[in-house]
Design a protein around this motif. Structure first.
Motif, PDB file in Angstrom:
ATOM      1  N   GLY A 110       0.773  -1.241   0.000  1.00  0.00           N
ATOM      2  CA  GLY A 110       0.000   0.000   0.000  1.00  0.00           C
ATOM      3  C   GLY A 110       0.800   1.284   0.000  1.00  0.00           C
ATOM      4  O   GLY A 110       0.236   2.361  -0.199  1.00  0.00           O
ATOM      5  N   HIS A 111       2.125   1.191   0.209  1.00  0.00           N
ATOM      6  CA  HIS A 111       2.926   2.419   0.113  1.00  0.00           C
ATOM      7  C   HIS A 111       3.374   2.672  -1.322  1.00  0.00           C
ATOM      8  O   HIS A 111       3.827   3.765  -1.655  1.00  0.00           O
ATOM      9  CB  HIS A 111       4.144   2.356   1.026  1.00  0.00           C
ATOM     10  N   ALA A 112       3.257   1.644  -2.167  1.00  0.00           N
ATOM     11  CA  ALA A 112       3.595   1.811  -3.584  1.00  0.00           C
ATOM     12  C   ALA A 112       2.380   2.368  -4.321  1.00  0.00           C
ATOM     13  O   ALA A 112       2.475   3.341  -5.061  1.00  0.00           O
ATOM     14  CB  ALA A 112       4.022   0.481  -4.189  1.00  0.00           C
ATOM     15  N   VAL A 127      11.242  18.494   4.441  1.00  0.00           N
ATOM     16  CA  VAL A 127      11.206  17.280   5.279  1.00  0.00           C
ATOM     17  C   VAL A 127       9.858  16.603   5.082  1.00  0.00           C
ATOM     18  O   VAL A 127       8.809  17.221   5.276  1.00  0.00           O
ATOM     19  CB  VAL A 127      11.369  17.620   6.783  1.00  0.00           C
ATOM     20  N   MET A 128       9.871  15.335   4.705  1.00  0.00           N
ATOM     21  CA  MET A 128       8.622  14.625   4.435  1.00  0.00           C
ATOM     22  C   MET A 128       7.799  14.438   5.705  1.00  0.00           C
ATOM     23  O   MET A 128       8.356  14.337   6.798  1.00  0.00           O
ATOM     24  CB  MET A 128       8.891  13.287   3.761  1.00  0.00           C
ATOM     25  N   THR A 129       6.488  14.352   5.563  1.00  0.00           N
ATOM     26  CA  THR A 129       5.629  14.160   6.735  1.00  0.00           C
ATOM     27  C   THR A 129       5.721  12.716   7.212  1.00  0.00           C
ATOM     28  O   THR A 129       6.048  12.469   8.380  1.00  0.00           O
ATOM     29  CB  THR A 129       4.156  14.510   6.397  1.00  0.00           C
ATOM     30  N   SER A 163       3.737  15.238   1.711  1.00  0.00           N
ATOM     31  CA  SER A 163       2.711  14.549   2.517  1.00  0.00           C
ATOM     32  C   SER A 163       1.991  13.456   1.738  1.00  0.00           C
ATOM     33  O   SER A 163       0.857  13.099   2.060  1.00  0.00           O
ATOM     34  CB  SER A 163       1.697  15.563   3.051  1.00  0.00           C
ATOM     35  N   ALA A 164       2.671  12.904   0.728  1.00  0.00           N
ATOM     36  CA  ALA A 164       2.046  11.867  -0.107  1.00  0.00           C
ATOM     37  C   ALA A 164       1.535  10.694   0.724  1.00  0.00           C
ATOM     38  O   ALA A 164       0.470  10.143   0.447  1.00  0.00           O
ATOM     39  CB  ALA A 164       3.036  11.378  -1.159  1.00  0.00           C
ATOM     40  N   GLN A 165       2.301  10.311   1.750  1.00  0.00           N
ATOM     41  CA  GLN A 165       1.892   9.157   2.562  1.00  0.00           C
ATOM     42  C   GLN A 165       1.052   9.571   3.763  1.00  0.00           C
ATOM     43  O   GLN A 165       0.600   8.718   4.527  1.00  0.00           O
ATOM     44  CB  GLN A 165       3.140   8.392   3.065  1.00  0.00           C
ATOM     45  N   GLU A 208      14.461  11.013   2.501  1.00  0.00           N
ATOM     46  CA  GLU A 208      13.379  11.500   1.634  1.00  0.00           C
ATOM     47  C   GLU A 208      13.138  10.566   0.451  1.00  0.00           C
ATOM     48  O   GLU A 208      14.005   9.783   0.060  1.00  0.00           O
ATOM     49  CB  GLU A 208      13.744  12.888   1.082  1.00  0.00           C
ATOM     50  N   HIS A 209      11.962  10.713  -0.143  1.00  0.00           N
ATOM     51  CA  HIS A 209      11.628   9.999  -1.380  1.00  0.00           C
ATOM     52  C   HIS A 209      12.553  10.483  -2.504  1.00  0.00           C
ATOM     53  O   HIS A 209      13.013  11.626  -2.492  1.00  0.00           O
ATOM     54  CB  HIS A 209      10.168  10.320  -1.735  1.00  0.00           C
ATOM     55  N   ARG A 210      12.770   9.637  -3.496  1.00  0.00           N
ATOM     56  CA  ARG A 210      13.629  10.036  -4.629  1.00  0.00           C
ATOM     57  C   ARG A 210      13.106  11.311  -5.300  1.00  0.00           C
ATOM     58  O   ARG A 210      13.885  12.071  -5.882  1.00  0.00           O
ATOM     59  CB  ARG A 210      13.700   8.928  -5.696  1.00  0.00           C
ATOM     60  N   ALA A 211      11.809  11.536  -5.219  1.00  0.00           N
ATOM     61  CA  ALA A 211      11.206  12.711  -5.867  1.00  0.00           C
ATOM     62  C   ALA A 211      11.542  14.020  -5.146  1.00  0.00           C
ATOM     63  O   ALA A 211      11.207  15.093  -5.628  1.00  0.00           O
ATOM     64  CB  ALA A 211       9.689  12.547  -5.970  1.00  0.00           C
ATOM     65  N   VAL A 212      12.215  13.925  -4.005  1.00  0.00           N
ATOM     66  CA  VAL A 212      12.780  15.112  -3.350  1.00  0.00           C
ATOM     67  C   VAL A 212      14.301  15.111  -3.541  1.00  0.00           C
ATOM     68  O   VAL A 212      14.901  16.134  -3.868  1.00  0.00           O
ATOM     69  CB  VAL A 212      12.419  15.144  -1.844  1.00  0.00           C
ATOM     70  N   ALA A 231      -3.002  11.193  -5.108  1.00  0.00           N
ATOM     71  CA  ALA A 231      -4.263  10.495  -4.830  1.00  0.00           C
ATOM     72  C   ALA A 231      -4.087   8.988  -4.680  1.00  0.00           C
ATOM     73  O   ALA A 231      -4.832   8.343  -3.951  1.00  0.00           O
ATOM     74  CB  ALA A 231      -5.264  10.783  -5.955  1.00  0.00           C
ATOM     75  N   HIS A 232      -3.081   8.425  -5.363  1.00  0.00           N
ATOM     76  CA  HIS A 232      -3.095   6.962  -5.500  1.00  0.00           C
ATOM     77  C   HIS A 232      -2.579   6.199  -4.288  1.00  0.00           C
ATOM     78  O   HIS A 232      -2.618   4.965  -4.269  1.00  0.00           O
ATOM     79  CB  HIS A 232      -2.380   6.529  -6.787  1.00  0.00           C
ATOM     80  N   LYS A 233      -2.137   6.894  -3.269  1.00  0.00           N
ATOM     81  CA  LYS A 233      -1.745   6.197  -2.031  1.00  0.00           C
ATOM     82  C   LYS A 233      -2.922   6.091  -1.065  1.00  0.00           C
ATOM     83  O   LYS A 233      -2.817   5.465  -0.021  1.00  0.00           O
ATOM     84  CB  LYS A 233      -0.575   6.937  -1.350  1.00  0.00           C
ATOM     85  N   ALA A 250       2.612  13.517  -6.706  1.00  0.00           N
ATOM     86  CA  ALA A 250       3.539  14.077  -5.718  1.00  0.00           C
ATOM     87  C   ALA A 250       4.930  14.315  -6.306  1.00  0.00           C
ATOM     88  O   ALA A 250       5.638  15.232  -5.889  1.00  0.00           O
ATOM     89  CB  ALA A 250       3.627  13.161  -4.499  1.00  0.00           C
ATOM     90  N   THR A 251       5.335  13.515  -7.288  1.00  0.00           N
ATOM     91  CA  THR A 251       6.639  13.746  -7.924  1.00  0.00           C
ATOM     92  C   THR A 251       6.676  15.142  -8.538  1.00  0.00           C
ATOM     93  O   THR A 251       7.614  15.919  -8.305  1.00  0.00           O
ATOM     94  CB  THR A 251       6.910  12.689  -9.018  1.00  0.00           C
ATOM     95  N   GLU A 252       5.639  15.454  -9.298  1.00  0.00           N
ATOM     96  CA  GLU A 252       5.601  16.782  -9.914  1.00  0.00           C
ATOM     97  C   GLU A 252       5.456  17.878  -8.870  1.00  0.00           C
ATOM     98  O   GLU A 252       6.092  18.938  -8.976  1.00  0.00           O
ATOM     99  CB  GLU A 252       4.461  16.868 -10.933  1.00  0.00           C
TER     100      GLU A 252
END
Ligand SMILES: *Cc1c(COP(=O)(O)O)cnc(C)c1O
Length: 383
Positions: free
Chosen positions: A10-12, A149-151, A180-182, A102-106, A203-205, A74-76
């Motif tokens: 579910g995190h993917a 910093v990610m949430t 805050s994607a997750q 952080e996620h690769r998108a950061v 939205a997809h998470k 969230a990447t964009e």
């Protein structure tokens, strides 16, 4: 034996909720107008759908509707926030602070800016995955323009103290961005209380569809300026041009509304499943929990397993359980997760890790099966 494995990734991404699809449907066929068309009812209907969605998303984080900019995900949103700030404030300073986990998108946009002459500090985290706030405070300089910093972390699920980080940034007059994607729909978010200036979503998470997200951009107290990264028709107040995808936007808002309405109850349910899974798995020796257990998303469990080969473990599980090791993007490569490496793990233990992401549609029966199959698999591999 199952014909399809139990989905625990579910995190993917997550299965789209039927209610989200239902909300979207009329916007494909009936209300299909361009929300920028002002001269006829087709445009107005689409506009009304977008407005309602924008209002709902803004209110979910205590923002104003005009502060929500729709993106492809969230990447964009992260790219727009980080590069947008760098481009708008480089005359003030060229130092940016972010975190190793952080996620690769950061991380990637930051590394890109590094190649353009910005200075990026990647802060380490404590053993539990949390950021040391004193270290953050000490790292902020005169020329620091942004802290990102990610949430909530997408691998180990730990939730950073965003309110305190926001207060530190505000006190030092540094712009604060959080991915805050997750987190959206899983924990309460309030951009005023948390002093957040930029917040990324997808939205997809949360059982919405892939390809839609948003960036919150603070418009007052103080107003944050960012340079747009996509020019064109001037949609989204010029921050992000391109025809708005009305059905996706409507579905995104519906996904958030459902998640918020069911949050408390669903968090308790997922936490019970997660805690059960952890109680079962930790009966074996040499199983480690990655990340803080308390300051953590309800549906996340991330463990490292001693004495087994990481790829052999995934291979042995995949017919029955769909989980990943490390992040989704790195699970096909043999590189150990950069998040687990940041927690101080050896390459071997970082590779032999499993990320369970429990979601809305997982049942207790599935978690019971997951626990027994995982235990049995580890025992077999260790033999
Ligand atoms: C999934 C995820 C992203 C990427 O979101 P997309 O909408 O797939 O671009 C970014 N950050 C975090 C923390 C994520 O979990």
């Amino acid at each position: 034996m199952r014909d399809r494995p139990i989905y625990l990734d579910g995190h993917a991404t997550t299965q789209v909720d039927e209610r989200v699809i239902k909300a979207m449907m009329p916007y494909f066929t009936e209300y299909f107008g361009n929300p920028s068309s002002n001269a006829h009812v087709y445009g107005w209907e689409a506009q009304a759908g977008v407005k309602k969605a924008r209002d709902a998303i803004a209110s979910a984080i205590n923002a104003e509707p005009r502060e929500i900019i729709f993106t492809s995900g969230a990447t964009e949103a992260n790219n727009l926030a980080i590069k947008g700030v760098a481009e708008a404030y480089f005359q003030k300073g060229r130092h940016i602070i972010t975190v190793e986990t952080e996620h690769r998108a950061v991380i990637e946009p930051c590394e890109y800016l590094q190649s353009l002459g910005f200075e990026i500090t990647f802060l380490p985290v404590e053993k539990n995955g949390l950021l040391n706030l004193e270290l953050l405070t000490k790292t902020i300089r005169e020329d620091t323009i942004l802290v990102s910093v990610m949430t909530a972390n997408n691998e180990i699920g730990v939730i950073q103290d965003i309110e305190k980080i926001g207060a530190i940034c505000r006190e030092n007059e540094v712009i604060f961005h959080t991915d805050s994607a997750q987190a959206i729909g899983k924990i309460p978010l309030d951009v005023q209380k948390m002093n957040v200036d930029l917040m990324s979503f997808t939205a997809h998470k949360i059982h919405g569809i892939k390809g839609i997200g948003a960036l919150y951009i603070r418009a007052k107290n103080p107003r944050v300026n960012i340079a747009s990264q996509i020019q064109g028709g001037g949609q989204e107040r010029g921050y992000r041009s391109g025809t708005l995808c009305t059905p996706q936007i409507v579905g995104f808002a519906e996904a958030i509304n459902i998640a918020l309405k069911e949050m408390e109850q669903e968090n308790q349910r997922q936490k019970n499943l997660r805690d059960y899974l952890w109680q079962e798995l930790k009966q074996l020796d040499g199983i480690y929990l990655n990340g803080d257990l308390n300051q953590r998303l309800a549906g996340n469990l991330n463990i490292s397993v001693e004495g087994v080969n990481g790829s052999a473990l995934l291979l042995a599980l995949q017919s029955q359980i769909a989980v990943s090791s490390g992040s989704a993007c790195s699970s096909t490569s043999t590189k150990p997760s950069h998040v687990l490496k940041a927690l101080g793990y050896s390459d071997e233990l970082a590779r032999a890790s499993l990320r369970f992401g429990i979601g809305r549609f997982n049942t207790f029966e599935e978690i019971k099966e997951t626990a027994s199959f995982t235990l049995q698999t580890i025992k077999t591999l260790r033999r």
